[in-house]
Scaffold this active site. Structure first.
Site, mmCIF file in Angstrom:
data_model
loop_
_atom_site.group_PDB
_atom_site.id
_atom_site.type_symbol
_atom_site.label_atom_id
_atom_site.label_comp_id
_atom_site.label_asym_id
_atom_site.label_seq_id
_atom_site.Cartn_x
_atom_site.Cartn_y
_atom_site.Cartn_z
ATOM 1 N N HIS A 1 -62.626 -7.681 -7.270
ATOM 2 C CA HIS A 1 -61.293 -7.598 -6.659
ATOM 3 C C HIS A 1 -60.823 -6.132 -6.681
ATOM 4 O O HIS A 1 -60.875 -5.433 -5.680
ATOM 5 C CB HIS A 1 -60.336 -8.544 -7.394
ATOM 6 C CG HIS A 1 -58.924 -8.529 -6.920
ATOM 7 N ND1 HIS A 1 -58.555 -8.246 -5.627
ATOM 8 C CD2 HIS A 1 -57.755 -8.777 -7.591
ATOM 9 C CE1 HIS A 1 -57.245 -8.307 -5.519
ATOM 10 N NE2 HIS A 1 -56.736 -8.614 -6.685
ATOM 11 N N HIS B 1 -49.545 -13.205 -9.691
ATOM 12 C CA HIS B 1 -50.313 -14.206 -10.443
ATOM 13 C C HIS B 1 -49.830 -14.374 -11.887
ATOM 14 O O HIS B 1 -50.137 -15.384 -12.503
ATOM 15 C CB HIS B 1 -51.804 -13.840 -10.408
ATOM 16 C CG HIS B 1 -52.342 -13.782 -9.007
ATOM 17 N ND1 HIS B 1 -52.990 -14.823 -8.388
ATOM 18 C CD2 HIS B 1 -52.253 -12.791 -8.071
ATOM 19 C CE1 HIS B 1 -53.295 -14.490 -7.146
ATOM 20 N NE2 HIS B 1 -52.859 -13.258 -6.920
ATOM 21 N N GLU C 1 -43.058 -14.741 -18.034
ATOM 22 C CA GLU C 1 -41.957 -14.488 -18.980
ATOM 23 C C GLU C 1 -40.904 -15.590 -18.864
ATOM 24 O O GLU C 1 -40.490 -16.183 -19.869
ATOM 25 C CB GLU C 1 -41.328 -13.117 -18.719
ATOM 26 C CG GLU C 1 -40.172 -12.799 -19.655
ATOM 27 C CD GLU C 1 -39.624 -11.376 -19.462
ATOM 28 O OE1 GLU C 1 -40.430 -10.438 -19.348
ATOM 29 O OE2 GLU C 1 -38.388 -11.231 -19.438
ATOM 30 N N HIS D 1 -52.402 -9.369 -11.707
ATOM 31 C CA HIS D 1 -51.434 -8.896 -10.713
ATOM 32 C C HIS D 1 -50.156 -9.725 -10.775
ATOM 33 O O HIS D 1 -50.194 -10.932 -11.085
ATOM 34 C CB HIS D 1 -52.036 -8.949 -9.312
ATOM 35 C CG HIS D 1 -52.893 -7.749 -9.021
ATOM 36 N ND1 HIS D 1 -54.032 -7.824 -8.255
ATOM 37 C CD2 HIS D 1 -52.777 -6.449 -9.385
ATOM 38 C CE1 HIS D 1 -54.579 -6.630 -8.164
ATOM 39 N NE2 HIS D 1 -53.827 -5.775 -8.838
ATOM 40 N N TYR E 1 -41.415 -8.877 -26.291
ATOM 41 C CA TYR E 1 -41.481 -8.388 -27.677
ATOM 42 C C TYR E 1 -40.103 -8.467 -28.347
ATOM 43 O O TYR E 1 -39.080 -8.078 -27.761
ATOM 44 C CB TYR E 1 -41.977 -6.945 -27.717
ATOM 45 C CG TYR E 1 -42.158 -6.420 -29.127
ATOM 46 C CD1 TYR E 1 -41.091 -5.805 -29.792
ATOM 47 C CD2 TYR E 1 -43.353 -6.568 -29.809
ATOM 48 C CE1 TYR E 1 -41.241 -5.338 -31.095
ATOM 49 C CE2 TYR E 1 -43.509 -6.101 -31.103
ATOM 50 C CZ TYR E 1 -42.453 -5.493 -31.739
ATOM 51 O OH TYR E 1 -42.598 -5.041 -33.027
ATOM 52 N N HIS F 1 -56.095 -13.401 -12.947
ATOM 53 C CA HIS F 1 -56.070 -11.956 -13.156
ATOM 54 C C HIS F 1 -54.627 -11.501 -13.297
ATOM 55 O O HIS F 1 -53.715 -12.319 -13.234
ATOM 56 C CB HIS F 1 -56.818 -11.215 -12.032
ATOM 57 C CG HIS F 1 -56.154 -11.266 -10.701
ATOM 58 N ND1 HIS F 1 -55.936 -12.433 -9.980
ATOM 59 C CD2 HIS F 1 -55.640 -10.276 -9.929
ATOM 60 C CE1 HIS F 1 -55.345 -12.148 -8.838
ATOM 61 N NE2 HIS F 1 -55.147 -10.851 -8.781
ATOM 62 N N ASP G 1 -58.193 -13.964 -6.112
ATOM 63 C CA ASP G 1 -58.227 -12.769 -5.266
ATOM 64 C C ASP G 1 -59.598 -12.113 -5.380
ATOM 65 O O ASP G 1 -60.043 -11.790 -6.487
ATOM 66 C CB ASP G 1 -57.183 -11.739 -5.729
ATOM 67 C CG ASP G 1 -55.752 -12.186 -5.494
ATOM 68 O OD1 ASP G 1 -54.837 -11.359 -5.710
ATOM 69 O OD2 ASP G 1 -55.548 -13.342 -5.101
HETATM 70 N N1 CC7 Z 1 -56.297 -0.801 -4.989
HETATM 71 C C1 CC7 Z 1 -55.317 -1.641 -4.571
HETATM 72 C C2 CC7 Z 1 -54.569 -2.397 -5.494
HETATM 73 C C3 CC7 Z 1 -53.570 -3.225 -5.030
HETATM 74 N N2 CC7 Z 1 -53.326 -3.296 -3.710
HETATM 75 C C4 CC7 Z 1 -52.250 -4.164 -3.185
HETATM 76 O O1 CC7 Z 1 -51.482 -4.642 -4.293
HETATM 77 C C5 CC7 Z 1 -51.579 -6.062 -4.316
HETATM 78 C C6 CC7 Z 1 -51.549 -6.713 -5.675
HETATM 79 O O2 CC7 Z 1 -51.682 -8.150 -5.493
HETATM 80 P P1 CC7 Z 1 -52.905 -8.703 -4.655
HETATM 81 O O3 CC7 Z 1 -52.573 -10.044 -4.201
HETATM 82 O O4 CC7 Z 1 -54.177 -8.464 -5.403
HETATM 83 O O5 CC7 Z 1 -52.950 -7.749 -3.358
HETATM 84 C C7 CC7 Z 1 -52.915 -6.344 -3.664
HETATM 85 C C8 CC7 Z 1 -52.868 -5.399 -2.502
HETATM 86 O O6 CC7 Z 1 -51.993 -5.889 -1.498
HETATM 87 C C9 CC7 Z 1 -54.073 -2.568 -2.805
HETATM 88 O O7 CC7 Z 1 -53.836 -2.695 -1.606
HETATM 89 N N3 CC7 Z 1 -55.048 -1.740 -3.264
HETATM 90 ZN ZN ZN Z 2 -52.772 -11.877 -5.293
HETATM 91 ZN ZN ZN Z 3 -54.767 -9.541 -7.083
#
Ligand code: CC7
Ligand code: ZN
Ligand code: ZN
Length: 245
Positions: A145, A66, A71, A63, A107, A61, A165
């Site tokens: 997620h 990940h 880049e 984030h 880009y 995904h 995640d």
């Molecule tokens: N709605 C969300 C979106 C993101 N987050 C935090 O941002 C992090 C992004 O990486 P992750 O490993 O998915 O963990 C997420 C949350 O800590 C969160 O806490 N709530």
């Molecule tokens: Zn994560």
């Molecule tokens: Zn995540």
């Protein structure tokens, strides 16, 4: 040869004592990187490894923990070897990865105007098993997620579940073990606080013993040392250690 698993990192997105939760699958003649977060290039360097030894990257995904290292991976590989990395991801992630994440930095008018200019993009269909090498197959399962954002867990060799995640899905986990021969579960684990976007330790502790005994915890926070011996028959994946998959 048994496929090996080496976590570049086992940390949550904002952990400071662990690298991002990204994984290496090491086969005989084929190496797969699962996710490539912000800290992945540094973690590879600390392990004395190079992206040149990676055959493909699979993204679960979008984030930054990940994909935030893609880049550097793309540019360093291109400048060092002229090679484009094979990039595997759900077809639903292909456009947003470029338009919402990588286009800003990569880009270049007339040179790099699409994801295909920097990667060999291999879109994957969920719920389809792909044989990547004689020893490694993968299939994507769409799992919850962040509402409204696609995210995928993996079945590796049709017997190992890799959560990436996700929020808690007890029926999925129990069904995989009891009905589909899943012998091992690598699962993200938020040690403290309510499970809004991740699965919590308390949720995983609520699973039956025959499920818990197969679970190794990953994607955890810096408070992990406080929880050693308090995880109900599960264990912690340690970053950089090499495990049999
Ligand atoms: N709605 C969300 C979106 C993101 N987050 C935090 O941002 C992090 C992004 O990486 P992750 O490993 O998915 O963990 C997420 C949350 O800590 C969160 O806490 N709530
Ligand atoms: Zn994560
Ligand atoms: Zn995540």
């Amino acid at each position: 040869m048994t496929v090996k698993l080496q976590m570049l990192g086992t940390g949550s997105a904002f952990a400071k004592n662990y690298f991002n939760n990204n994984a290496l699958l090491l086969g005989s003649g084929y190496n797969l990187l699962i996710d490539c977060g912000i800290t992945a290039p540094l973690a590879m360097h600390e392990l004395g490894r190079s992206f040149e030894e990676i055959d493909a990257v699979l993204i679960t995904h979008l984030h930054a923990d990940h994909v935030g290292g893609l880049e550097e991976l793309a540019l360093s590989l291109k400048h060092k070897t002229g090679r484009k990395m094979t990039l595997m991801l759900a077809e639903a992630l292909v456009d947003p990865l470029w338009e919402h994440t990588l286009m800003g930095g990569l880009y270049q008018e007339g040179i790099t105007t699409s994801l295909d200019d920097v990667f060999h993009v291999r879109p994957l269909h969920p719920d389809t098993n792909y044989s990547l090498s004689p020893e490694i197959s993968v299939h994507l399962l769409r799992t919850p997620h962040i509402p409204g954002k696609d995210s995928y867990s993996l079945m590796l060799n049709e017997e190992v579940f890799y959560s990436a995640d996700m929020t808690f899905e007890p029926e999925l986990l129990t069904g995989l073990v009891r009905n589909r021969g899943c012998r091992k579960i690598y699962h993200d684990c938020q040690l403290e606080g309510p499970g809004v976007v991740h699965t919590t330790l308390d949720e995983l502790k609520s699973l039956p013993e025959d499920i818990r005994s197969r679970i190794s915890l990953m994607h955890y926070g810096d408070e992990k040392p406080d929880y050693i011996g308090r995880i109900a028959g599960m264990d912690f994946l340690e970053q950089h250690v090499i495990y049999d998959l």
